[in-house]
Scaffold this motif. Sequence first.
Motif, PDB file in Angstrom:
ATOM      1  N   ILE A  16     116.389  45.858  14.443  1.00  0.00           N
ATOM      2  CA  ILE A  16     115.392  46.919  14.344  1.00  0.00           C
ATOM      3  C   ILE A  16     114.844  47.000  12.923  1.00  0.00           C
ATOM      4  CG2 ILE A  16     115.104  49.442  14.390  1.00  0.00           C
ATOM      5  CD1 ILE A  16     117.001  49.369  16.887  1.00  0.00           C
ATOM      6  N   VAL A  20     110.905  46.404  11.808  1.00  0.00           N
ATOM      7  CA  VAL A  20     110.141  47.349  10.985  1.00  0.00           C
ATOM      8  C   VAL A  20     109.569  46.633   9.762  1.00  0.00           C
ATOM      9  CG1 VAL A  20     110.305  49.433   9.547  1.00  0.00           C
ATOM     10  CG2 VAL A  20     111.399  49.374  11.803  1.00  0.00           C
ATOM     11  N   THR A  44     118.356  52.181  25.996  1.00  0.00           N
ATOM     12  CA  THR A  44     117.482  53.312  25.668  1.00  0.00           C
ATOM     13  C   THR A  44     117.658  53.754  24.226  1.00  0.00           C
ATOM     14  OG1 THR A  44     117.528  54.038  27.964  1.00  0.00           O
ATOM     15  CG2 THR A  44     116.833  55.657  26.332  1.00  0.00           C
ATOM     16  N   LEU A  47     115.840  51.350  21.864  1.00  0.00           N
ATOM     17  CA  LEU A  47     114.386  51.473  21.927  1.00  0.00           C
ATOM     18  C   LEU A  47     113.905  52.760  21.274  1.00  0.00           C
ATOM     19  CD1 LEU A  47     113.761  50.048  25.484  1.00  0.00           C
ATOM     20  CD2 LEU A  47     113.418  48.904  23.279  1.00  0.00           C
ATOM     21  N   LEU A  48     114.640  53.839  21.467  1.00  0.00           N
ATOM     22  CA  LEU A  48     114.274  55.091  20.810  1.00  0.00           C
ATOM     23  C   LEU A  48     114.435  54.987  19.296  1.00  0.00           C
ATOM     24  CD1 LEU A  48     115.791  57.691  23.293  1.00  0.00           C
ATOM     25  CD2 LEU A  48     113.369  57.191  22.891  1.00  0.00           C
ATOM     26  N   LEU A  50     114.125  52.183  17.544  1.00  0.00           N
ATOM     27  CA  LEU A  50     113.010  51.353  17.095  1.00  0.00           C
ATOM     28  C   LEU A  50     111.741  52.199  16.978  1.00  0.00           C
ATOM     29  CD1 LEU A  50     111.628  48.681  16.396  1.00  0.00           C
ATOM     30  CD2 LEU A  50     111.407  48.261  18.864  1.00  0.00           C
ATOM     31  N   HIS A  51     111.467  52.977  17.991  1.00  0.00           N
ATOM     32  CA  HIS A  51     110.287  53.852  17.978  1.00  0.00           C
ATOM     33  C   HIS A  51     110.326  54.797  16.782  1.00  0.00           C
ATOM     34  CE1 HIS A  51     108.025  57.482  19.189  1.00  0.00           C
ATOM     35  NE2 HIS A  51     107.173  56.589  19.663  1.00  0.00           N
ATOM     36  N   SER A  52     111.466  55.421  16.576  1.00  0.00           N
ATOM     37  CA  SER A  52     111.630  56.365  15.476  1.00  0.00           C
ATOM     38  C   SER A  52     111.435  55.693  14.123  1.00  0.00           C
ATOM     39  CB  SER A  52     113.019  56.997  15.563  1.00  0.00           C
ATOM     40  OG  SER A  52     113.262  57.835  14.465  1.00  0.00           O
ATOM     41  N   ARG A  53     112.059  54.533  13.933  1.00  0.00           N
ATOM     42  CA  ARG A  53     111.963  53.824  12.644  1.00  0.00           C
ATOM     43  C   ARG A  53     110.536  53.339  12.377  1.00  0.00           C
ATOM     44  NH1 ARG A  53     116.062  56.297  12.039  1.00  0.00           N
ATOM     45  NH2 ARG A  53     118.091  55.371  11.662  1.00  0.00           N
ATOM     46  N   LEU A  54     109.853  52.860  13.406  1.00  0.00           N
ATOM     47  CA  LEU A  54     108.467  52.435  13.220  1.00  0.00           C
ATOM     48  C   LEU A  54     107.576  53.612  12.838  1.00  0.00           C
ATOM     49  CD1 LEU A  54     108.083  49.906  16.166  1.00  0.00           C
ATOM     50  CD2 LEU A  54     107.982  49.358  13.715  1.00  0.00           C
ATOM     51  N   ASN A  55     107.781  54.751  13.485  1.00  0.00           N
ATOM     52  CA  ASN A  55     106.987  55.934  13.152  1.00  0.00           C
ATOM     53  C   ASN A  55     107.290  56.427  11.745  1.00  0.00           C
ATOM     54  OD1 ASN A  55     105.241  56.481  15.316  1.00  0.00           O
ATOM     55  ND2 ASN A  55     106.961  57.186  16.540  1.00  0.00           N
ATOM     56  N   GLU A  56     108.562  56.444  11.373  1.00  0.00           N
ATOM     57  CA  GLU A  56     108.941  56.868  10.020  1.00  0.00           C
ATOM     58  C   GLU A  56     108.274  55.969   8.984  1.00  0.00           C
ATOM     59  OE1 GLU A  56     113.183  56.769   9.778  1.00  0.00           O
ATOM     60  OE2 GLU A  56     113.418  58.443  11.170  1.00  0.00           O
TER      61      GLU A  56
END
Length: 67
Positions: A16, A20, A44, A47-48, A50-56
């Motif tokens: 992950i 990023v 899950t 994936l959550l 990954l989503h969080s780290r990309l948004n951060e």
Amino acid sequence: MDIPSGAVPASVHDMICGIVTAVRDGDDARIRTLLERLATVADTAALLLLHSRLNEDLHETGARLPH
């Protein structure tokens, strides 16, 4: 959403972090390679995370998504 890093195995966390970094660097080939590897082990929580780290990273760097 804050997903603790400990919710996923260290190897998944490393993938992950690599994704990023590859996204930040615009390294499409590396992104594809890492996503293919992640897809074989992701659940899950991964994936959550990954989503969080990309948004951060997006918000921290002030990067803009391409149109």
